[in-house]
Design an enzyme around this catalytic site. Sequence first.
Site, mmCIF file in Angstrom:
data_model
loop_
_atom_site.group_PDB
_atom_site.id
_atom_site.type_symbol
_atom_site.label_atom_id
_atom_site.label_comp_id
_atom_site.label_asym_id
_atom_site.label_seq_id
_atom_site.Cartn_x
_atom_site.Cartn_y
_atom_site.Cartn_z
ATOM 1 N N THR A 33 0.318 -1.235 0.803
ATOM 2 C CA THR A 33 -0.256 -0.224 0.071
ATOM 3 C C THR A 33 1.065 1.008 -0.075
ATOM 4 O O THR A 33 2.152 1.462 -0.389
ATOM 5 C CB THR A 33 -0.953 0.031 1.040
ATOM 6 O OG1 THR A 33 -2.023 0.876 0.743
ATOM 7 C CG2 THR A 33 -0.431 -0.162 1.952
ATOM 8 N N ASN A 34 0.479 2.430 0.565
ATOM 9 C CA ASN A 34 1.076 3.147 0.543
ATOM 10 C C ASN A 34 0.598 4.550 1.292
ATOM 11 O O ASN A 34 -0.656 3.862 2.165
ATOM 12 C CB ASN A 34 1.380 4.427 -1.169
ATOM 13 C CG ASN A 34 0.068 4.667 -1.472
ATOM 14 O OD1 ASN A 34 -0.934 5.810 -0.309
ATOM 15 N ND2 ASN A 34 -1.407 3.931 -1.788
ATOM 16 N N HIS A 35 0.979 5.786 1.997
ATOM 17 C CA HIS A 35 0.968 6.936 3.156
ATOM 18 C C HIS A 35 -0.554 7.293 2.750
ATOM 19 O O HIS A 35 -0.249 8.015 3.896
ATOM 20 C CB HIS A 35 2.202 7.199 2.796
ATOM 21 C CG HIS A 35 3.245 6.646 4.484
ATOM 22 N ND1 HIS A 35 3.547 6.144 4.938
ATOM 23 C CD2 HIS A 35 4.741 6.434 3.612
ATOM 24 C CE1 HIS A 35 4.470 6.042 4.844
ATOM 25 N NE2 HIS A 35 5.577 5.826 4.469
#
Length: 224
Positions: A33-35
């Site tokens: 995933t990402n932030h």
Amino acid sequence: EKEVCFEKDLEGKKILVTAGPTREAIDPVRFITNHSTGKMGYAVAKAASLRGADVTLVSGKTAEPKPRFVHLMEVDSAKEMFDAVTSEAEFKDAIIKAAAVADYRPKHVGTEKTKKKEGEMVIELERTDDILKWLGEHRKKGQFLCGFSMETQNMLENSRVKLDKKKIDMIVANNLKVEGAGFGTDTNVVTIITREKELPLNTMTKDEVAHRILDEIFTRQNEG
Ligand code: CTP
Ligand code: CA
């Protein structure tokens, strides 16, 4: 939050907003995933609904409270977001894509938990579909498409390339390295880019940024 009464200037407008990250499964236990926290997209959805719009929010997993008065569709992966957005897109006046969609996903998803072994491991990744590009290629007449662009270098130049490649009308660019911008903050520092202009905004709350984006989209549309 202070009580504010909003002019219902978006009454009758159908707006689709996407927010948050996607999650790409590796196996039943792990994902990539990402932030993204979803704050910017949720701010846009909230601002539009306060101004009377009919809002659908397609959201990846976030810790944001469920916004009231929007139709919320919760998704996990880029594929699920693609399916939700493309099924809703046809009747929308504007689509605002604040979500941070994964560009790659694991090519093979384990059905069981992957056990560790000695030495290194490699995960093969394949490209996901570009949702915004699809929307640019299947646009309904008069529909307005707005993307977001997060860059760490050559922000304006790279964002303009995205505007053209995805055949969209507007891109809201922010530089992750600028103070007060980016992931998880309540403020943002963005430049609103269209084919005709570049509008750099000062540091302001994501709620204020959301209203400015809506102002730009709908004043432009009213101008024809
Ligand atoms: N986007 C999308 N579908 C994808 C990837 C991105 O709809 N599979 C959208 C995002 O929601 C955002 C815009 O495209 O509105 C720009 O995303 P960004 O990651 O900044 O650009 P990319 O085109 O993916 O290019 P890169 O990540 O290589 O900079
Ligand atoms: Ca990307």
